[in-house]
Design a protein around this motif. Structure first.
Motif, PDB file in Angstrom:
ATOM      1  N   HIS A   1       0.824  -1.218   0.000  1.00  0.00           N
ATOM      2  CA  HIS A   1       0.000   0.000   0.000  1.00  0.00           C
ATOM      3  C   HIS A   1       0.859   1.270   0.000  1.00  0.00           C
ATOM      4  N   ILE A   2       2.138   1.144   0.314  1.00  0.00           N
ATOM      5  CA  ILE A   2       3.091   2.251   0.164  1.00  0.00           C
ATOM      6  C   ILE A   2       3.729   2.201  -1.221  1.00  0.00           C
ATOM      7  N   PHE A   3       4.009   0.996  -1.693  1.00  0.00           N
ATOM      8  CA  PHE A   3       4.694   0.811  -2.975  1.00  0.00           C
ATOM      9  C   PHE A   3       3.883   1.372  -4.141  1.00  0.00           C
ATOM     10  N   ILE A   4       2.585   1.053  -4.189  1.00  0.00           N
ATOM     11  CA  ILE A   4       1.749   1.433  -5.337  1.00  0.00           C
ATOM     12  C   ILE A   4       1.676   2.949  -5.528  1.00  0.00           C
ATOM     13  N   PRO A   5       1.288   3.743  -4.508  1.00  0.00           N
ATOM     14  CA  PRO A   5       1.249   5.202  -4.738  1.00  0.00           C
ATOM     15  C   PRO A   5       2.615   5.818  -4.994  1.00  0.00           C
ATOM     16  N   SER A   6       3.682   5.226  -4.427  1.00  0.00           N
ATOM     17  CA  SER A   6       5.025   5.764  -4.666  1.00  0.00           C
ATOM     18  C   SER A   6       5.414   5.616  -6.134  1.00  0.00           C
ATOM     19  N   VAL A   7       5.006   4.503  -6.761  1.00  0.00           N
ATOM     20  CA  VAL A   7       5.274   4.315  -8.196  1.00  0.00           C
ATOM     21  C   VAL A   7       4.436   5.290  -9.018  1.00  0.00           C
ATOM     22  N   PHE A   8       3.148   5.359  -8.698  1.00  0.00           N
ATOM     23  CA  PHE A   8       2.223   6.181  -9.489  1.00  0.00           C
ATOM     24  C   PHE A   8       2.630   7.655  -9.472  1.00  0.00           C
ATOM     25  N   PHE A   9       2.829   8.194  -8.263  1.00  0.00           N
ATOM     26  CA  PHE A   9       3.146   9.626  -8.155  1.00  0.00           C
ATOM     27  C   PHE A   9       4.621   9.910  -8.435  1.00  0.00           C
ATOM     28  N   GLY A  10       5.488   8.958  -8.087  1.00  0.00           N
ATOM     29  CA  GLY A  10       6.916   9.188  -8.276  1.00  0.00           C
ATOM     30  C   GLY A  10       7.334   9.219  -9.724  1.00  0.00           C
ATOM     31  N   LEU A  11       6.634   8.444 -10.582  1.00  0.00           N
ATOM     32  CA  LEU A  11       6.995   8.397 -12.001  1.00  0.00           C
ATOM     33  C   LEU A  11       6.181   9.366 -12.851  1.00  0.00           C
ATOM     34  N   MET A  12       5.290  10.130 -12.223  1.00  0.00           N
ATOM     35  CA  MET A  12       4.481  11.099 -12.973  1.00  0.00           C
ATOM     36  C   MET A  12       5.334  12.118 -13.738  1.00  0.00           C
ATOM     37  N   PRO A  13       6.304  12.773 -13.093  1.00  0.00           N
ATOM     38  CA  PRO A  13       7.110  13.754 -13.843  1.00  0.00           C
ATOM     39  C   PRO A  13       7.849  13.138 -15.028  1.00  0.00           C
ATOM     40  N   PHE A  14       8.454  11.966 -14.809  1.00  0.00           N
ATOM     41  CA  PHE A  14       9.168  11.286 -15.893  1.00  0.00           C
ATOM     42  C   PHE A  14       8.215  10.943 -17.038  1.00  0.00           C
ATOM     43  N   ASN A  15       7.034  10.414 -16.687  1.00  0.00           N
ATOM     44  CA  ASN A  15       6.061  10.062 -17.720  1.00  0.00           C
ATOM     45  C   ASN A  15       5.587  11.301 -18.480  1.00  0.00           C
ATOM     46  N   TRP A  16       5.340  12.372 -17.747  1.00  0.00           N
ATOM     47  CA  TRP A  16       4.864  13.596 -18.398  1.00  0.00           C
ATOM     48  C   TRP A  16       5.912  14.130 -19.371  1.00  0.00           C
ATOM     49  N   LEU A  17       7.162  14.163 -18.929  1.00  0.00           N
ATOM     50  CA  LEU A  17       8.240  14.690 -19.773  1.00  0.00           C
ATOM     51  C   LEU A  17       8.439  13.831 -21.018  1.00  0.00           C
ATOM     52  N   THR A  18       8.487  12.505 -20.847  1.00  0.00           N
ATOM     53  CA  THR A  18       8.762  11.630 -21.994  1.00  0.00           C
ATOM     54  C   THR A  18       7.578  11.561 -22.955  1.00  0.00           C
ATOM     55  N   VAL A  19       6.344  11.595 -22.429  1.00  0.00           N
ATOM     56  CA  VAL A  19       5.165  11.600 -23.303  1.00  0.00           C
ATOM     57  C   VAL A  19       5.136  12.882 -24.136  1.00  0.00           C
ATOM     58  N   ASN A  20       5.402  14.017 -23.505  1.00  0.00           N
ATOM     59  CA  ASN A  20       5.395  15.287 -24.246  1.00  0.00           C
ATOM     60  C   ASN A  20       6.595  15.407 -25.176  1.00  0.00           C
ATOM     61  N   THR A  21       7.712  14.807 -24.796  1.00  0.00           N
ATOM     62  CA  THR A  21       8.855  14.739 -25.716  1.00  0.00           C
ATOM     63  C   THR A  21       8.479  13.932 -26.956  1.00  0.00           C
ATOM     64  N   GLY A  22       7.742  12.830 -26.747  1.00  0.00           N
ATOM     65  CA  GLY A  22       7.253  12.039 -27.882  1.00  0.00           C
ATOM     66  C   GLY A  22       6.321  12.833 -28.770  1.00  0.00           C
ATOM     67  N   ALA A  23       5.486  13.693 -28.153  1.00  0.00           N
ATOM     68  CA  ALA A  23       4.594  14.548 -28.945  1.00  0.00           C
ATOM     69  C   ALA A  23       5.397  15.513 -29.816  1.00  0.00           C
ATOM     70  N   VAL A  24       6.479  16.060 -29.245  1.00  0.00           N
ATOM     71  CA  VAL A  24       7.359  16.958 -30.006  1.00  0.00           C
ATOM     72  C   VAL A  24       8.034  16.198 -31.142  1.00  0.00           C
ATOM     73  N   LEU A  25       8.561  14.990 -30.839  1.00  0.00           N
ATOM     74  CA  LEU A  25       9.213  14.175 -31.863  1.00  0.00           C
ATOM     75  C   LEU A  25       8.233  13.785 -32.969  1.00  0.00           C
ATOM     76  N   GLY A  26       6.988  13.540 -32.577  1.00  0.00           N
ATOM     77  CA  GLY A  26       5.962  13.220 -33.571  1.00  0.00           C
ATOM     78  C   GLY A  26       5.722  14.368 -34.526  1.00  0.00           C
ATOM     79  N   LYS A  27       5.766  15.588 -34.010  1.00  0.00           N
ATOM     80  CA  LYS A  27       5.609  16.779 -34.858  1.00  0.00           C
ATOM     81  C   LYS A  27       6.773  16.896 -35.834  1.00  0.00           C
ATOM     82  N   ILE A  28       7.991  16.676 -35.313  1.00  0.00           N
ATOM     83  CA  ILE A  28       9.177  16.772 -36.171  1.00  0.00           C
ATOM     84  C   ILE A  28       9.161  15.658 -37.212  1.00  0.00           C
ATOM     85  N   GLY A  29       8.833  14.449 -36.760  1.00  0.00           N
ATOM     86  CA  GLY A  29       8.834  13.307 -37.671  1.00  0.00           C
ATOM     87  C   GLY A  29       7.823  13.439 -38.790  1.00  0.00           C
ATOM     88  N   SER A  30       6.703  14.145 -38.535  1.00  0.00           N
ATOM     89  CA  SER A  30       5.668  14.287 -39.557  1.00  0.00           C
ATOM     90  C   SER A  30       5.830  15.562 -40.366  1.00  0.00           C
TER      91      SER A  30
END
Length: 279
Positions: A218-247
């Motif tokens: 019950h400590i592990f699950i929220p730590s993964v969810f909230f702890g990886l939010m910044p990394f996920n946000w940055l990499t997802v939006n980086t992918g959006a930028v790369l998608g724009k360049i690639g197209s």
């Protein structure tokens, strides 16, 4: 005579000890074999369901290439992969096949969970693909959810399958990690979250070691969810930028990059403060 009796007793005792030792070794081997078979069974079942879902997609070759063909991830191959995945997503959405679009999301989610569960590198690439092929908020939500589910499966597999092997293979690192966990019992959720925000240890090790050092689920699950939010946000939006360049669609690329930089800066300030206050 008395000496013969003592010798006989000693030999009998030695034989009993040898039998007990042989039984323990046999039981240990059987236990290891059961765990290996269980692990392989889970792996096979997961892989079978994943391939069954992918086989239902109208365009599945790029996904199969990503899964089974080893690549050196340079700039050209990454752009090519993003373009291929984007073409699949666009072709499905243009045909207005709602069911196929949902199936694509399900396949993507299963691949992500599969990678996380079995600690296969490549989730950052999947985040970038999510940003390029989906709406940012959909990709971000899917990545955060699948990250958490996959890490939880890895936690459970480690607890019930590889506990003894991990303890013998990473004895020193586990003792050091357990000492850190014990010293942060008062703020364990914050500490485990910071382990994700500042990955001083590899994520696969934290996932596998957490059940062995006393981190409750019950400590592990929220730590993964909230702890990886910044990394996920940055990499997802980086992918959006790369998608724009690639197209070759550079319409709002500068505003996207500026937004990415500003939000990254805003995220990093409280994280740095939390890191130093906790340490």
């Amino acid at each position: 005579s008395e000496d013969e009796k003592q010798t006989l007793l000693r030999s009998t005792k030695d034989e009993e000890d040898e039998n007990k030792g042989a039984k323990k070794r046999r039981a240990s081997i059987i236990s290891i074999l059961k765990r290996v078979l269980f692990y392989l069974g889970v792996l096979f079942l997961f892989g079978f369901v994943l391939l069954l879902l992918i086989s239902q997609l109208p365009e599945r070759e790029p996904i199969l290439n990503f899964l089974f063909k080893s690549k050196k991830w340079d700039k050209e191959s990454l752009f090519k992969l993003i373009d291929e995945e984007k073409n699949i997503s666009l072709s499905i959405s243009e045909k207005s096949h709602h069911n196929e679009q949902i199936l694509y999301y399900i396949c993507f989610s299963c691949i992500y969970i599969f990678f996380q569960t079995f600690s296969i590198p490549g989730t950052s690439i999947l985040n970038a693909i999510a940003g390029a092929t989906m709406k940012a908020w959909i990709g971000f939500t899917i990545c955060c959810t699948c990250n958490t589910i996959g890490a939880t499966f890895c936690y459970l597999l480690s607890r019930f399958t590889w506990a003894d092997l991990l303890k013998s293979a990473f004895e020193y690192r586990l003792k050091s990690f357990e000492k850190d966990i014990q010293s942060h019992q008062d703020n364990l959720l914050i500490y485990c979250t910071l382990l994700r925000l500042f990955p001083l240890c590899p994520c696969w090790f934290v996932n596998m070691a957490s059940p062995l050092v006393g981190v409750p689920i019950h400590i592990f699950i929220p730590s993964v969810f909230f702890g990886l939010m910044p990394f996920n946000w940055l990499t997802v939006n980086t992918g959006a930028v790369l998608g724009k360049i690639g197209s070759n669609d550079m319409s709002d690329i500068h505003s996207m990059l500026l937004k990415l930089f500003i939000v990254s800066l805003l995220i990093s300030i409280p994280l740095i403060f939390l890191f130093f206050s906790c340490s």
